[in-house]
Enzyme design. Sequence first.
Site, PDB file in Angstrom:
ATOM      1  CE  LYS A 102      -4.438   0.986   0.229  1.00  0.00           C
ATOM      2  NZ  LYS A 102      -5.543   0.160  -0.288  1.00  0.00           N
TER       3      LYS A 102
HETATM    4  P1  NAD Z   1     -12.821   8.046  -3.103  1.00  0.00           P
HETATM    5  O1  NAD Z   1     -11.800   9.083  -2.812  1.00  0.00           O
HETATM    6  O2  NAD Z   1     -13.277   7.829  -4.505  1.00  0.00           O
HETATM    7  O3  NAD Z   1     -14.131   8.319  -2.211  1.00  0.00           O
HETATM    8  C1  NAD Z   1     -14.098   8.516  -0.840  1.00  0.00           C
HETATM    9  C2  NAD Z   1     -15.457   8.984  -0.365  1.00  0.00           C
HETATM   10  O4  NAD Z   1     -15.410   9.174   1.053  1.00  0.00           O
HETATM   11  C3  NAD Z   1     -15.875  10.319  -0.953  1.00  0.00           C
HETATM   12  O5  NAD Z   1     -17.282  10.322  -1.162  1.00  0.00           O
HETATM   13  C4  NAD Z   1     -15.505  11.304   0.151  1.00  0.00           C
HETATM   14  O6  NAD Z   1     -16.220  12.527   0.093  1.00  0.00           O
HETATM   15  C5  NAD Z   1     -15.872  10.476   1.367  1.00  0.00           C
HETATM   16  N1  NAD Z   1     -15.238  10.969   2.591  1.00  0.00           N
HETATM   17  C6  NAD Z   1     -13.994  11.457   2.745  1.00  0.00           C
HETATM   18  N2  NAD Z   1     -13.795  11.859   4.005  1.00  0.00           N
HETATM   19  C7  NAD Z   1     -14.943  11.602   4.672  1.00  0.00           C
HETATM   20  C8  NAD Z   1     -15.377  11.804   6.000  1.00  0.00           C
HETATM   21  N3  NAD Z   1     -14.584  12.373   6.909  1.00  0.00           N
HETATM   22  N4  NAD Z   1     -16.628  11.387   6.334  1.00  0.00           N
HETATM   23  C9  NAD Z   1     -17.433  10.832   5.412  1.00  0.00           C
HETATM   24  N5  NAD Z   1     -17.092  10.623   4.129  1.00  0.00           N
HETATM   25  C10 NAD Z   1     -15.866  11.013   3.774  1.00  0.00           C
HETATM   26  O7  NAD Z   1     -12.231   6.686  -2.469  1.00  0.00           O
HETATM   27  P2  NAD Z   1     -12.644   5.197  -2.815  1.00  0.00           P
HETATM   28  O8  NAD Z   1     -11.684   4.687  -3.811  1.00  0.00           O
HETATM   29  O9  NAD Z   1     -14.106   5.132  -3.037  1.00  0.00           O
HETATM   30  O10 NAD Z   1     -12.262   4.471  -1.434  1.00  0.00           O
HETATM   31  C11 NAD Z   1     -13.183   4.428  -0.339  1.00  0.00           C
HETATM   32  C12 NAD Z   1     -12.764   3.305   0.584  1.00  0.00           C
HETATM   33  O11 NAD Z   1     -12.758   2.061  -0.120  1.00  0.00           O
HETATM   34  C13 NAD Z   1     -11.360   3.442   1.191  1.00  0.00           C
HETATM   35  O12 NAD Z   1     -11.366   2.908   2.480  1.00  0.00           O
HETATM   36  C14 NAD Z   1     -10.520   2.562   0.277  1.00  0.00           C
HETATM   37  O13 NAD Z   1      -9.354   2.086   0.911  1.00  0.00           O
HETATM   38  C15 NAD Z   1     -11.495   1.434  -0.002  1.00  0.00           C
HETATM   39  N6  NAD Z   1     -11.208   0.666  -1.205  1.00  0.00           N
HETATM   40  C16 NAD Z   1     -11.146   1.256  -2.431  1.00  0.00           C
HETATM   41  C17 NAD Z   1     -10.911   0.469  -3.557  1.00  0.00           C
HETATM   42  C18 NAD Z   1     -10.920   1.052  -4.946  1.00  0.00           C
HETATM   43  O14 NAD Z   1     -10.886   0.259  -5.901  1.00  0.00           O
HETATM   44  N7  NAD Z   1     -11.002   2.360  -5.134  1.00  0.00           N
HETATM   45  C19 NAD Z   1     -10.688  -0.901  -3.424  1.00  0.00           C
HETATM   46  C20 NAD Z   1     -10.762  -1.476  -2.153  1.00  0.00           C
HETATM   47  C21 NAD Z   1     -11.027  -0.676  -1.057  1.00  0.00           C
END
Ligand code: NAD
Length: 410
Positions: A102
């Site tokens: 990561k």
């Molecule tokens: P992203 O940046 O696209 O979206 C994040 C979302 O969380 C946004 O809507 C943002 O406004 C919101 N957010 C940020 N701070 C916040 C807060 N304090 N309170 C509430 N909401 C808040 O990110 P993503 O890629 O969707 O990732 C989200 C989660 O999923 C993370 O934990 C990431 O590790 C996990 N994840 C992502 C992927 C991927 O393929 N992108 C894969 C596995 C896991």
Amino acid sequence: MSSFDDTNYYFRRAAKVMDLGDRIQELLLEPYRELTVNIPLEMDNGEIRTFTGYRIQHNNSRGPMKGGLRYHPQVDVNETKSLASLMTWKTAVVEIPFGGAKGGITVDPSELSDRENERLTRKFIQRIHENIGPMKDIPAPDMNTNPQVMAYIMNEYSKFYGHSPAVVTGKPLDLHGSPGRDEATGRGVMYVTEQALETMGTAISQCSFVVQGFGNVGSHTCRLLAAEGGKILATSDVNGGLYNPEGLDIPALLAYMAQHRTIKGFPGGHSISNEEMLVLRCDVLIPAALGHVLTRDNAKDVQARVVIEAANAPTTPDADEIFDKRGIMVVPDILANAGGVTVSYFEWTQNIQQFTWELEKVNQELRRIMLKAFHTTYKVATEKKLSMRTAAFIVGIGRVGKATVLQGLA
Ligand code: NAD
């Protein structure tokens, strides 16, 4: 406890059930390599600011290391170690030939211009290029990084090593990306939700959902659940939440989001705080934003029957125990959100073979892998009377442990 301690707590809890010896535990816990780099960046106004970037490579017993890159003010070495370790267990749970890693940069990207974001990404790769690569470590998107950022990474790395699309996944479709990668994590979440509900004799179309986060993972999760007839009661972004007891109109919300870059102000729901949202009455709660949002303080008030961890590490160990005692099923991150890394694997194989799959094949294979991982985990959980999290760790640790021992210790 720190984030890395939390992950290791889950590891040790499963290791105890497995009766795993101290020697093998020692081999599996600590990361293989921890890189920290300082990145001086010339801002658009001529000022120089120095950012800190990390790439933590946890384990490569089962293949090249794999994991996302996060741009967020809370990124630090401890959180990155925890997320890297989760990737090791996650790739093993879905049985794809990768280890875990990561990375990230401690930055609030909303304060950067597009050009600053590009320069920061390129300088980060200049500092870590010797340690990543298609057969070493392959980054992907995570919070606040997207296909455009992945395109910069591919281009910057290729300046050193020649055309290398397989160095990074989650790229745009027009630049060696895979069909279906953008929505893959959300699609995987939808598949495991469907399976979890089936074990309880119900279905997505009969259930209500609360989804924290409306970014890549949250928005696709909402869209796909709504398309299956699920009622999305509430969702949120960094600016707060939206609630509609009749169900939010997700296609209209997506259109609003595309125009306004936030869900705040959407007329089809009342505003609600992120904290209130987590304890709303619903069938399924899906945290899909930050880590550590379900804690000792709010776990007792959660009213969902199932928690699906679309985010990484959203539940603290205290909360996990409360859910276990209350009989709330938690489908853990290392299973629930593995759809993203699974389609990243498809992207990597397509890049290496210089061959493209159709979307239908991507989704079919994703479904097959997610269902197999769910049912393997569910079988361990029911046979041994364990939580889904402990069962998933047992499956992951078993596979990584065997690969590690088979390679010998020298
Ligand atoms: P992203 O940046 O696209 O979206 C994040 C979302 O969380 C946004 O809507 C943002 O406004 C919101 N957010 C940020 N701070 C916040 C807060 N304090 N309170 C509430 N909401 C808040 O990110 P993503 O890629 O969707 O990732 C989200 C989660 O999923 C993370 O934990 C990431 O590790 C996990 N994840 C992502 C992927 C991927 O393929 N992108 C894969 C596995 C896991």
